[in-house]
Design a protein around this motif. Structure first.
Motif, PDB file in Angstrom:
ATOM      1  N   UNK A  33     -14.423  25.049  42.913  1.00  0.00           N
ATOM      2  CA  UNK A  33     -14.207  25.149  40.871  1.00  0.00           C
ATOM      3  C   UNK A  33     -14.316  23.985  40.683  1.00  0.00           C
ATOM      4  N   UNK A  34     -14.728  24.385  39.464  1.00  0.00           N
ATOM      5  CA  UNK A  34     -15.197  23.181  38.369  1.00  0.00           C
ATOM      6  C   UNK A  34     -13.567  21.890  38.419  1.00  0.00           C
ATOM      7  N   UNK A  35     -13.163  20.938  38.003  1.00  0.00           N
ATOM      8  CA  UNK A  35     -11.926  20.049  37.926  1.00  0.00           C
ATOM      9  C   UNK A  35     -11.299  20.044  39.488  1.00  0.00           C
ATOM     10  N   UNK A  36     -11.693  20.887  40.514  1.00  0.00           N
ATOM     11  CA  UNK A  36     -11.010  20.714  41.963  1.00  0.00           C
ATOM     12  C   UNK A  36     -10.628  19.068  42.443  1.00  0.00           C
ATOM     13  N   UNK A  37     -11.590  18.361  41.957  1.00  0.00           N
ATOM     14  CA  UNK A  37     -11.034  17.034  42.321  1.00  0.00           C
ATOM     15  C   UNK A  37     -12.171  16.782  43.552  1.00  0.00           C
ATOM     16  N   UNK A 134     -11.989  23.262  48.526  1.00  0.00           N
ATOM     17  CA  UNK A 134     -11.107  22.385  47.681  1.00  0.00           C
ATOM     18  C   UNK A 134     -10.462  23.288  46.383  1.00  0.00           C
ATOM     19  N   UNK A 135      -9.166  23.653  47.178  1.00  0.00           N
ATOM     20  CA  UNK A 135      -8.864  25.281  45.840  1.00  0.00           C
ATOM     21  C   UNK A 135      -7.585  24.330  44.334  1.00  0.00           C
ATOM     22  N   UNK A 136      -7.616  24.383  43.704  1.00  0.00           N
ATOM     23  CA  UNK A 136      -6.128  24.049  42.911  1.00  0.00           C
ATOM     24  C   UNK A 136      -6.308  25.769  41.787  1.00  0.00           C
ATOM     25  N   UNK A 137      -5.561  25.176  41.253  1.00  0.00           N
ATOM     26  CA  UNK A 137      -4.759  26.024  39.915  1.00  0.00           C
ATOM     27  C   UNK A 137      -5.806  26.057  38.416  1.00  0.00           C
ATOM     28  N   UNK A 138      -6.428  27.235  38.256  1.00  0.00           N
ATOM     29  CA  UNK A 138      -6.923  27.161  36.739  1.00  0.00           C
ATOM     30  C   UNK A 138      -7.080  26.313  35.102  1.00  0.00           C
ATOM     31  N   UNK A 139      -6.133  26.034  35.130  1.00  0.00           N
ATOM     32  CA  UNK A 139      -4.793  25.822  34.401  1.00  0.00           C
ATOM     33  C   UNK A 139      -5.481  24.048  34.928  1.00  0.00           C
ATOM     34  N   UNK A 140      -4.522  23.784  35.383  1.00  0.00           N
ATOM     35  CA  UNK A 140      -5.137  22.111  36.162  1.00  0.00           C
ATOM     36  C   UNK A 140      -6.571  22.037  36.336  1.00  0.00           C
ATOM     37  N   UNK A 141      -6.759  22.721  36.794  1.00  0.00           N
ATOM     38  CA  UNK A 141      -8.669  22.611  37.100  1.00  0.00           C
ATOM     39  C   UNK A 141      -9.062  22.231  35.127  1.00  0.00           C
ATOM     40  N   UNK A 175     -13.761  30.788  53.518  1.00  0.00           N
ATOM     41  CA  UNK A 175     -13.469  31.693  54.136  1.00  0.00           C
ATOM     42  C   UNK A 175     -14.524  31.287  55.002  1.00  0.00           C
ATOM     43  N   UNK A 176     -15.232  30.485  55.106  1.00  0.00           N
ATOM     44  CA  UNK A 176     -16.670  29.427  56.044  1.00  0.00           C
ATOM     45  C   UNK A 176     -16.242  27.513  55.789  1.00  0.00           C
ATOM     46  N   UNK A 177     -15.720  27.402  55.388  1.00  0.00           N
ATOM     47  CA  UNK A 177     -14.867  26.568  55.198  1.00  0.00           C
ATOM     48  C   UNK A 177     -14.242  25.805  56.411  1.00  0.00           C
ATOM     49  N   UNK A 178     -14.147  24.491  57.548  1.00  0.00           N
ATOM     50  CA  UNK A 178     -13.004  24.150  58.646  1.00  0.00           C
ATOM     51  C   UNK A 178     -11.789  23.590  57.786  1.00  0.00           C
ATOM     52  N   UNK A 179     -12.285  23.161  56.632  1.00  0.00           N
ATOM     53  CA  UNK A 179     -11.058  22.213  56.097  1.00  0.00           C
ATOM     54  C   UNK A 179     -10.774  22.718  54.719  1.00  0.00           C
ATOM     55  N   UNK A 180      -9.768  23.093  54.049  1.00  0.00           N
ATOM     56  CA  UNK A 180      -9.529  23.695  52.770  1.00  0.00           C
ATOM     57  C   UNK A 180      -7.900  22.659  51.896  1.00  0.00           C
ATOM     58  N   UNK A 181      -8.394  22.591  51.125  1.00  0.00           N
ATOM     59  CA  UNK A 181      -7.451  21.524  50.803  1.00  0.00           C
ATOM     60  C   UNK A 181      -7.216  21.807  49.305  1.00  0.00           C
ATOM     61  N   UNK A 182      -4.800  22.052  49.358  1.00  0.00           N
ATOM     62  CA  UNK A 182      -5.194  22.261  47.754  1.00  0.00           C
ATOM     63  C   UNK A 182      -4.879  21.102  47.302  1.00  0.00           C
ATOM     64  N   UNK A 183      -5.600  21.094  46.750  1.00  0.00           N
ATOM     65  CA  UNK A 183      -5.850  19.432  45.826  1.00  0.00           C
ATOM     66  C   UNK A 183      -4.769  20.018  44.669  1.00  0.00           C
TER      67      UNK A 183
END
Length: 183
Positions: A33-37, A134-141, A175-183
């Motif tokens: 999502x927007x702002x996740x890096x 890339x996963x990141x919480x809404x407020x930080x994004x 769910x399609x990702x090979x690599x999930x990153x907690x940004x």
């Protein structure tokens, strides 16, 4: 944080090398999502791309989205024109004039990194070597995105977030990702 980014890049490159078929060009998709890096990671990945994988081209979906309501259209362009088109490439979006711009051609013999919200779908995943979410919480994004784009983006945040929600519901890119990153 740089050490963590380097570790993520190493994971992506390792997966790409292991998943690549013979000497075919690699396709890396980076979604979130927007702002996740995504842009930062993709630029760093491009800079770290090893010579033995051949040349690489970075495609930012920000150059493809046809305006603020264009996430779905750009998402559909990934498998149809960017990764499989004849010729391969995309029509740039001229944000200043709010209209289509020039054609950007891609060499099918060159590896490609496509980054942007909407890049990972079932159709694009079938054509990819490596898929990253890339996963990141809404407020930080939101903080990151508005710090990056400021007043120009703020009135569009909710419009864009709604499109991202539809993308997530329709394609489940995580769910399609090979690599999930907690940004």
């Amino acid at each position: 944080m740089p050490d963590r980014v380097d570790a993520v890049i190493e994971r992506i490159l390792q997966h790409t090398e292991e998943a690549r078929v013979a000497d075919q060009p690699a396709v890396v998709l980076i979604d979130g999502r927007s702002g996740s890096g995504k842009t930062t990671l993709s630029r760093r990945l491009c800079a770290a791309w090893p010579a033995h994988l051949g040349p690489v081209r970075l495609v930012h979906l920000d150059d493809v989205y046809p305006g603020w309501h264009g996430l779905e259209a750009a998402s559909e362009a990934v498998p149809t024109t960017i990764l499989r088109g004849t010729p391969r490439g995309w029509r740039r979006w001229d944000w200043q004039l709010d209209r289509p711009g020039e054609w950007a051609a891609l060499d099918p013999a060159v590896s490609v990194i496509v980054e942007g919200a909407g890049s990972v779908t079932r159709a694009s995943s079938a054509l990819a070597t490596t898929r990253v979410w890339l996963e990141l919480d809404r407020d930080e994004r939101r903080r990151r995105a508005l710090a990056r784009d400021g007043a120009a983006y703020e009135p569009w945040w909710d419009v864009w977030a709604e499109q991202e929600e539809r993308h997530l519901a329709r394609h489940a890119p995580r769910t399609l990702a090979d690599i999930v990153v907690d940004a």
